[in-house]
Motif scaffolding. Sequence first.
Motif, mmCIF file in Angstrom:
data_model
loop_
_atom_site.group_PDB
_atom_site.id
_atom_site.type_symbol
_atom_site.label_atom_id
_atom_site.label_comp_id
_atom_site.label_asym_id
_atom_site.label_seq_id
_atom_site.Cartn_x
_atom_site.Cartn_y
_atom_site.Cartn_z
ATOM 1 N N GLY A 83 0.831 -1.196 0.000
ATOM 2 C CA GLY A 83 0.000 0.000 0.000
ATOM 3 C C GLY A 83 0.863 1.243 0.000
ATOM 4 N N ALA A 102 -2.846 5.842 -5.856
ATOM 5 C CA ALA A 102 -3.268 5.315 -4.559
ATOM 6 C C ALA A 102 -4.455 4.369 -4.711
ATOM 7 C CB ALA A 102 -3.621 6.462 -3.615
ATOM 8 N N ASN A 106 -3.901 0.586 -3.604
ATOM 9 C CA ASN A 106 -4.560 0.268 -2.335
ATOM 10 C C ASN A 106 -5.894 -0.444 -2.474
ATOM 11 O OD1 ASN A 106 -2.399 1.630 -1.252
ATOM 12 N ND2 ASN A 106 -3.560 3.369 -0.481
ATOM 13 N N HIS A 130 -6.642 -8.391 4.475
ATOM 14 C CA HIS A 130 -6.321 -7.063 3.962
ATOM 15 C C HIS A 130 -5.609 -6.308 5.084
ATOM 16 C CE1 HIS A 130 -8.704 -7.889 0.526
ATOM 17 N NE2 HIS A 130 -9.856 -7.375 0.917
ATOM 18 N N SER A 132 -5.244 -3.131 6.603
ATOM 19 C CA SER A 132 -6.029 -1.904 6.570
ATOM 20 C C SER A 132 -5.319 -0.818 7.380
ATOM 21 C CB SER A 132 -7.431 -2.188 7.100
ATOM 22 O OG SER A 132 -8.251 -1.046 6.994
ATOM 23 N N SER A 133 -6.078 0.085 7.961
ATOM 24 C CA SER A 133 -5.500 1.172 8.751
ATOM 25 C C SER A 133 -6.593 1.816 9.589
ATOM 26 C CB SER A 133 -4.883 2.232 7.832
ATOM 27 O OG SER A 133 -4.500 3.382 8.561
ATOM 28 N N TYR A 146 -6.029 8.222 1.315
ATOM 29 C CA TYR A 146 -5.558 7.035 2.034
ATOM 30 C C TYR A 146 -6.674 6.441 2.885
ATOM 31 C CZ TYR A 146 -2.594 4.147 5.093
ATOM 32 O OH TYR A 146 -2.035 3.101 5.780
ATOM 33 N N THR A 149 -9.338 4.724 0.717
ATOM 34 C CA THR A 149 -8.919 3.439 0.146
ATOM 35 C C THR A 149 -8.926 2.339 1.201
ATOM 36 O OG1 THR A 149 -6.546 3.932 0.461
ATOM 37 C CG2 THR A 149 -7.537 4.524 -1.662
ATOM 38 N N LYS A 150 -8.528 2.663 2.413
ATOM 39 C CA LYS A 150 -8.517 1.647 3.477
ATOM 40 C C LYS A 150 -9.941 1.317 3.921
ATOM 41 C CE LYS A 150 -4.140 0.908 3.605
ATOM 42 N NZ LYS A 150 -3.595 -0.386 3.142
#
Length: 238
Positions: A83, A102, A106, A130, A132-133, A146, A149-150
């Motif tokens: 990512g 991105a 991602n 996955h 993730s964040s 960002y 996408t997460k």
Amino acid sequence: MQNCVIITGHSRGLGRALAEYYLNQEVKVIGLSRHGWDNPPERLLQYAIDFANTEAISTLVQSASWQNGLENKNEVTLINNAGIVEPNALAGQQGCDAISKAIAVNITAPMLLTNAVIAAATKASIRIAHISSGAGRHPIAGWSVYGATKAALDQHAAVIAAEQHPRVRIASIAPGVVDTNMQQCIRAADAAKFPMVNNFINMKTNSQLQSAVETAQKIAAMITADDYGQQTLRDVRE
């Protein structure tokens, strides 16, 4: 038993720590990254791939070597780790190319790989993670791309789980703040574009970052647990 672990972004950071963990468990690892390891061990099969190049990924997963490598496996684990965090910038200050890249890296890449593994590994028990964040679950100024996408990865995992594929378990795992090259990129951001930059600088200064090795061990333990997939949104700091 024939099994393998597919790890994207395996050449450095958390991806490398994950690859090293599984190789130490004597598991075959398929690593996908722009740059490979020098002098890789025999159990590591590497593919050079740019995750921003959607056509290249499509070509890879439709190739005979990829499909033949998965069709007779008993267990397959896919860890969508690769990512990028850029653009570290407020809306209106983001480059068009950075936004497009991105999304490709991602979102598009892990979706293509997830679909391809489920399609090709027809005899295998499949576990998908996955990476993730927390940025996908909490709004952070400067990370609209960002974070979005997460969040998309989180939803993708939830929908795959809702489809109730009989051989598939999936979750989206937030790894916490890990001391990797991505963090270096974040700390180098322009404070005028990314207001949170000093928070990340302070975390590094105050030794508040997690090690990649420890984080990889926690993620691997989650994936192998009997209850994996029952909850799709996970965090290593649970």
